[in-house]
Design a protein around this motif. Structure first.
Motif, PDB file in Angstrom:
ATOM      1  N   ILE A  40     -21.634  57.160 -56.943  1.00 33.87           N
ATOM      2  CA  ILE A  40     -22.826  57.216 -57.798  1.00 33.87           C
ATOM      3  C   ILE A  40     -22.547  58.050 -59.039  1.00 33.87           C
ATOM      4  O   ILE A  40     -22.877  57.647 -60.166  1.00 33.87           O
ATOM      5  CB  ILE A  40     -24.028  57.789 -57.020  1.00 33.87           C
ATOM      6  N   ALA A  41     -21.930  59.213 -58.849  1.00 29.02           N
ATOM      7  CA  ALA A  41     -21.641  60.094 -59.981  1.00 29.02           C
ATOM      8  C   ALA A  41     -20.681  59.430 -60.958  1.00 29.02           C
ATOM      9  O   ALA A  41     -20.846  59.526 -62.182  1.00 29.02           O
ATOM     10  CB  ALA A  41     -21.068  61.418 -59.484  1.00 29.02           C
ATOM     11  N   ALA A 220     -23.839  65.220 -62.187  1.00 24.99           N
ATOM     12  CA  ALA A 220     -24.429  64.321 -61.193  1.00 24.99           C
ATOM     13  C   ALA A 220     -24.112  64.788 -59.777  1.00 24.99           C
ATOM     14  O   ALA A 220     -25.004  64.814 -58.905  1.00 24.99           O
ATOM     15  CB  ALA A 220     -23.916  62.904 -61.406  1.00 24.99           C
ATOM     16  N   LEU A 221     -22.873  65.155 -59.529  1.00 24.61           N
ATOM     17  CA  LEU A 221     -22.505  65.662 -58.196  1.00 24.61           C
ATOM     18  C   LEU A 221     -23.295  66.911 -57.853  1.00 24.61           C
ATOM     19  O   LEU A 221     -23.761  67.073 -56.718  1.00 24.61           O
ATOM     20  CB  LEU A 221     -21.002  65.949 -58.148  1.00 24.61           C
ATOM     21  N   ASN A 222     -23.459  67.794 -58.822  1.00 25.43           N
ATOM     22  CA  ASN A 222     -24.188  69.029 -58.605  1.00 25.43           C
ATOM     23  C   ASN A 222     -25.648  68.763 -58.279  1.00 25.43           C
ATOM     24  O   ASN A 222     -26.217  69.355 -57.352  1.00 25.43           O
ATOM     25  CB  ASN A 222     -24.070  69.928 -59.837  1.00 25.43           C
ATOM     26  N   LEU A 223     -26.274  67.853 -59.034  1.00 24.50           N
ATOM     27  CA  LEU A 223     -27.678  67.539 -58.798  1.00 24.50           C
ATOM     28  C   LEU A 223     -27.883  66.903 -57.426  1.00 24.50           C
ATOM     29  O   LEU A 223     -28.846  67.233 -56.715  1.00 24.50           O
ATOM     30  CB  LEU A 223     -28.192  66.596 -59.888  1.00 24.50           C
ATOM     31  N   MET A 224     -26.985  66.014 -57.029  1.00 35.00           N
ATOM     32  CA  MET A 224     -27.110  65.388 -55.712  1.00 35.00           C
ATOM     33  C   MET A 224     -26.861  66.398 -54.600  1.00 35.00           C
ATOM     34  O   MET A 224     -27.511  66.346 -53.545  1.00 35.00           O
ATOM     35  CB  MET A 224     -26.147  64.199 -55.608  1.00 35.00           C
ATOM     36  N   SER A 225     -25.955  67.324 -54.833  1.00 38.90           N
ATOM     37  CA  SER A 225     -25.691  68.364 -53.842  1.00 38.90           C
ATOM     38  C   SER A 225     -26.913  69.254 -53.642  1.00 38.90           C
ATOM     39  O   SER A 225     -27.266  69.616 -52.512  1.00 38.90           O
ATOM     40  CB  SER A 225     -24.484  69.207 -54.293  1.00 38.90           C
TER      41      SER A 225
END
Length: 230
Positions: A40-41, A220-225
């Motif tokens: 996704i990211a 994006a990875l940070n927000l999903m995490s």
């Protein structure tokens, strides 16, 4: 995971279009198995960079002479006898000097497209108009007659994009075409690895805007995490 909150965090300027593109984006992500955080990211960072953060669905070729020299130096910048670019300082920055072709094409987007995209990507010569007809469209900025043809066969089973390329300026098909491109080039496999540079090269052909793509990817990875942890 591909939520309104994630898209607002990454691409706040796209809020006015979100109701138009988000359902298609969620559908295509499932259809093309873009369902893990890395995938996704990678997908969002790449297509987001290409389409101005989900705000632009057709390529802007309204270049100034200076812009042409900067973007396509081999075609539109002056060179000295040794073959090196001639530059001048403007505003504290070194800039290439536009040549006569660049001056003639200044702020003429259709003529620019027909020049720079002629006799490549399946397009005819400059006079054919294919460069302008098949300029970049969709989330991933599909470009060139051959790419339009392959995408059309993949999405519709016919060649309708050759006669109505403007379909890729509609949100549904803008998103669907990006999903098709991603899937046919097996980019999920690249996204699963640790070499994000290879993903950029697969999308861009080079590394234009790579730093910005990396920043979006990490965001994006940070927000999903954070969402997952919450």
């Amino acid at each position: 995971m591909l939520t309104r909150e994630l898209m607002m965090g990454l691409f706040p300027k796209s809020s006015q279009f979100m109701n138009d593109y988000l359902p298609s984006l969620q559908h295509v992500a499932q259809q093309r198995q873009i369902t893990t955080p890395r995938r996704i990211a990678a997908f969002l960072s790449q297509v987001g960079h290409e389409c101005g953060g989900f705000t632009v669905l057709v390529e802007n070729l309204n270049y100034s002479a200076g812009g042409l020299a900067a973007t396509w130096g081999s075609r539109f910048a002056e060179k000295n006898a040794a073959g090196a670019y001639i530059t001048v300082m403007e505003g504290g920055r070194s800039r290439r000097v536009p040549n006569s072709d660049a001056q003639k094409l200044h702020r003429q987007p259709e003529a620019i497209a027909n020049r720079v995209y002629s006799n490549r990507l399946g397009n005819g010569d400059e006079a054919s108009g294919d460069g302008w007809r098949y300029r970049g469209r969709g989330l991933i900025q599909m470009t060139g007659k051959s790419n339009y043809q392959q995408c059309s066969l993949g999405l519709f089973g016919d060649e309708r994009l050759l006669t109505t390329p403007q379909l890729l300026e509609q949100w549904r098909w803008a998103v669907e075409s990006a999903g098709w491109y991603w899937s046919t080039r097996n980019l999920n496999a690249l996204a699963d690895g640790d070499d994000f540079e290879r993903v950029t090269r697969a999308i861009n052909g080079g590394l234009n805007g790579h730093a910005q793509r990396v920043a979006l990817y990490e965001q994006a990875l940070n927000l999903m995490s954070q969402t997952s942890a919450g």
